[in-house]
Design a protein around this motif. Structure first.
Motif, PDB file in Angstrom:
ATOM      1  N   SER A   1      -4.622  12.084 -20.885  1.00 54.88           N
ATOM      2  CA  SER A   1      -3.583  11.378 -19.856  1.00 54.88           C
ATOM      3  C   SER A   1      -2.168  11.986 -20.719  1.00 54.88           C
ATOM      4  N   PRO A   2      -1.444  12.268 -19.671  1.00 53.75           N
ATOM      5  CA  PRO A   2      -1.210  12.216 -18.143  1.00 53.75           C
ATOM      6  C   PRO A   2      -1.698  13.412 -17.468  1.00 53.75           C
ATOM      7  N   ALA A   3      -2.191  14.414 -18.086  1.00 52.70           N
ATOM      8  CA  ALA A   3      -2.879  15.502 -17.321  1.00 52.70           C
ATOM      9  C   ALA A   3      -3.885  15.265 -16.381  1.00 52.70           C
ATOM     10  N   ASP A   4      -4.819  14.534 -16.760  1.00 48.73           N
ATOM     11  CA  ASP A   4      -6.007  14.239 -15.921  1.00 48.73           C
ATOM     12  C   ASP A   4      -6.163  13.055 -15.166  1.00 48.73           C
ATOM     13  N   TYR A   5      -5.471  12.051 -15.774  1.00 49.04           N
ATOM     14  CA  TYR A   5      -5.586  10.655 -15.093  1.00 49.04           C
ATOM     15  C   TYR A   5      -4.394   9.867 -15.224  1.00 49.04           C
ATOM     16  N   THR A   6      -4.307   8.605 -14.507  1.00 51.26           N
ATOM     17  CA  THR A   6      -3.428   7.624 -14.683  1.00 51.26           C
ATOM     18  C   THR A   6      -4.184   6.541 -15.129  1.00 51.26           C
ATOM     19  N   LEU A   7      -3.543   5.627 -15.915  1.00 55.19           N
ATOM     20  CA  LEU A   7      -4.260   4.428 -16.315  1.00 55.19           C
ATOM     21  C   LEU A   7      -3.149   3.369 -15.898  1.00 55.19           C
ATOM     22  N   LEU A   8      -3.898   2.428 -15.108  1.00 50.48           N
ATOM     23  CA  LEU A   8      -2.928   1.221 -14.317  1.00 50.48           C
ATOM     24  C   LEU A   8      -3.781  -0.041 -14.666  1.00 50.48           C
ATOM     25  N   VAL A   9      -3.132  -0.728 -15.930  1.00 50.20           N
ATOM     26  CA  VAL A   9      -3.644  -1.929 -16.141  1.00 50.20           C
ATOM     27  C   VAL A   9      -2.836  -3.082 -15.517  1.00 50.20           C
ATOM     28  N   VAL A  10      -3.403  -3.914 -14.602  1.00 49.38           N
ATOM     29  CA  VAL A  10      -2.627  -4.819 -13.886  1.00 49.38           C
ATOM     30  C   VAL A  10      -2.893  -6.026 -14.075  1.00 49.38           C
ATOM     31  N   SER A  11      -1.937  -6.937 -14.595  1.00 51.87           N
ATOM     32  CA  SER A  11      -2.189  -8.361 -14.741  1.00 51.87           C
ATOM     33  C   SER A  11      -2.386  -9.058 -13.326  1.00 51.87           C
ATOM     34  N   ILE A  12      -3.404 -10.111 -13.479  1.00 47.38           N
ATOM     35  CA  ILE A  12      -3.700 -10.806 -12.201  1.00 47.38           C
ATOM     36  C   ILE A  12      -2.843 -12.099 -12.461  1.00 47.38           C
ATOM     37  N   ASP A  13      -2.220 -12.582 -13.439  1.00 43.84           N
ATOM     38  CA  ASP A  13      -1.728 -13.700 -13.609  1.00 43.84           C
ATOM     39  C   ASP A  13      -0.188 -13.426 -13.420  1.00 43.84           C
ATOM     40  N   PRO A  14       0.554 -14.165 -12.268  1.00 45.22           N
ATOM     41  CA  PRO A  14       1.865 -13.757 -11.916  1.00 45.22           C
ATOM     42  C   PRO A  14       2.684 -14.568 -12.984  1.00 45.22           C
ATOM     43  N   SER A  15       2.486 -15.289 -13.885  1.00 45.14           N
ATOM     44  CA  SER A  15       3.295 -15.835 -14.988  1.00 45.14           C
ATOM     45  C   SER A  15       3.387 -14.819 -16.188  1.00 45.14           C
ATOM     46  N   GLU A  16       2.713 -13.831 -16.268  1.00 45.44           N
ATOM     47  CA  GLU A  16       2.743 -12.959 -17.338  1.00 45.44           C
ATOM     48  C   GLU A  16       3.906 -12.243 -17.041  1.00 45.44           C
ATOM     49  N   THR A  17       4.453 -11.793 -18.540  1.00 39.96           N
ATOM     50  CA  THR A  17       5.735 -10.925 -18.443  1.00 39.96           C
ATOM     51  C   THR A  17       5.559  -9.437 -18.897  1.00 39.96           C
ATOM     52  N   PRO A  18       6.631  -8.448 -18.726  1.00 39.96           N
ATOM     53  CA  PRO A  18       6.776  -7.310 -19.462  1.00 39.96           C
ATOM     54  C   PRO A  18       6.332  -7.388 -20.723  1.00 39.96           C
ATOM     55  N   VAL A  19       6.941  -8.552 -21.485  1.00 39.70           N
ATOM     56  CA  VAL A  19       6.678  -8.455 -22.981  1.00 39.70           C
ATOM     57  C   VAL A  19       5.377  -8.582 -23.360  1.00 39.70           C
ATOM     58  N   GLN A  20       4.608  -9.401 -22.636  1.00 37.79           N
ATOM     59  CA  GLN A  20       3.167  -9.440 -22.675  1.00 37.79           C
ATOM     60  C   GLN A  20       2.488  -8.113 -22.640  1.00 37.79           C
TER      61      GLN A  20
END
Length: 271
Positions: free
Chosen positions: A108-127
């Motif tokens: 990465s980034p040549a072959d793939y992109t990794l998207l880790v997405v929080s399902i908790d709307p209360s979580e922050t960019p700091v976490q």
């Protein structure tokens, strides 16, 4: 390597395979009809061919809010949905994925992109940033960070993405935790669901093949596997950690392995 050493190596492989398979059994076994139906409702719903909501807005680890499509970068993507404060298997799932990626030959980034997405709307960019930094510290590829995005979003954006990929989650207010399935979603460069790798125990070849299918825009059927962070215990009426049962099974396998090794060593000594 002597006979006992060779046997130990073989048994380690068998134990690993068994322990990776056990959560699938644990996720389905030992529940009543109503509990089975509740658990089944949390399984991934395959959505191959469905487009992601590329206009849904998410924040990256710097706090910058952008449309989801801006994170794809014209490459196939691996989407991992969970939450950063998860006390159970979300972190283990990411570690398992990173271990597979490290041996996959993908970069990465040549072959793939990794998207880790929080399902908790209360979580922050700091976490999200802390989780990303922790994961990068254990990943050998120095360029990986350029293609890894750890995201947070509001309930509306998370809901739109969840529906698009067929991800179901439920928050248990008594436990203060989310109950959700384990698995990866593979997305084409155009942002369309290509396929899934479900459960845990990700193999480098499986991840590499799923990325290749997504890169070609192909749709691939998913095996019907369900593994949750929690397992419903009908004796208590609550969801309990599946890992507890897994560890008990692992302990039994260890005893079996040692007993078999001693038996074979004894037979060899009698010859």
């Amino acid at each position: 390597m002597n006979t006992v050493g060779a046997m130990a190596a073989r048994w380690r492989s068998v134990m690993l395979a068994a322990m990776l398979a056990c959560p699938v059994i644990i996720a389905w076994g030992g529940t009543g009809v109503a509990a089975d139906e509740a658990i089944q409702a949390l399984a991934f719903t395959p959505r191959q061919g469905v487009a992601l909501p590329l206009d849904a807005r998410f924040a990256d680890t710097t706090g910058q809010v952008r449309p989801l499509g801006a994170f794809l970068g014209g490459r196939p993507a691996i989407v991992s949905m969970g939450y950063y404060a998860c006390p159970n298997m979300c972190g283990l799932e990411r570690a398992d994925l990173l271990h597979a990626l490290a041996r996959s030959g993908l970069h990465s980034p040549a072959d793939y992109t990794l998207l880790v997405v929080s399902i908790d709307p209360s979580e922050t960019p700091v976490q999200a940033r802390q989780a990303r930094d922790d994961d990068l510290a254990h990943f050998p590829a120095s360029t990986a960070g350029a293609g890894w995005h750890f995201l947070t979003g509001d309930a509306a954006s998370i809901g739109r993405l969840s529906r698009a990929v067929g991800f179901h989650a439920r928050f248990d207010p008594r436990l203060g935790q989310y109950l959700h399935p384990m698995g990866l979603v593979f997305v084409t460069p155009a942002g369309v669901v290509s396929g899934y790798v479900l459960g845990v125990g990700y193999q480098p070849g499986d991840v590499r093949q799923a990325v290749a299918h997504a890169a070609r825009g192909e749709r691939v059927a998913a095996s019907p596997v369900l593994l949750l962070c929690f397992h419903y215990d009908e004796t208590t009426g609550r969801y309990t950690l599946a890992v507890e049962k897994l560890l008990r099974i692992g302990g039994g396998l260890t005893v079996l392995m040692l007993g078999t090794m001693l038996f074979m060593a004894h037979r060899r000594g009698l010859r």
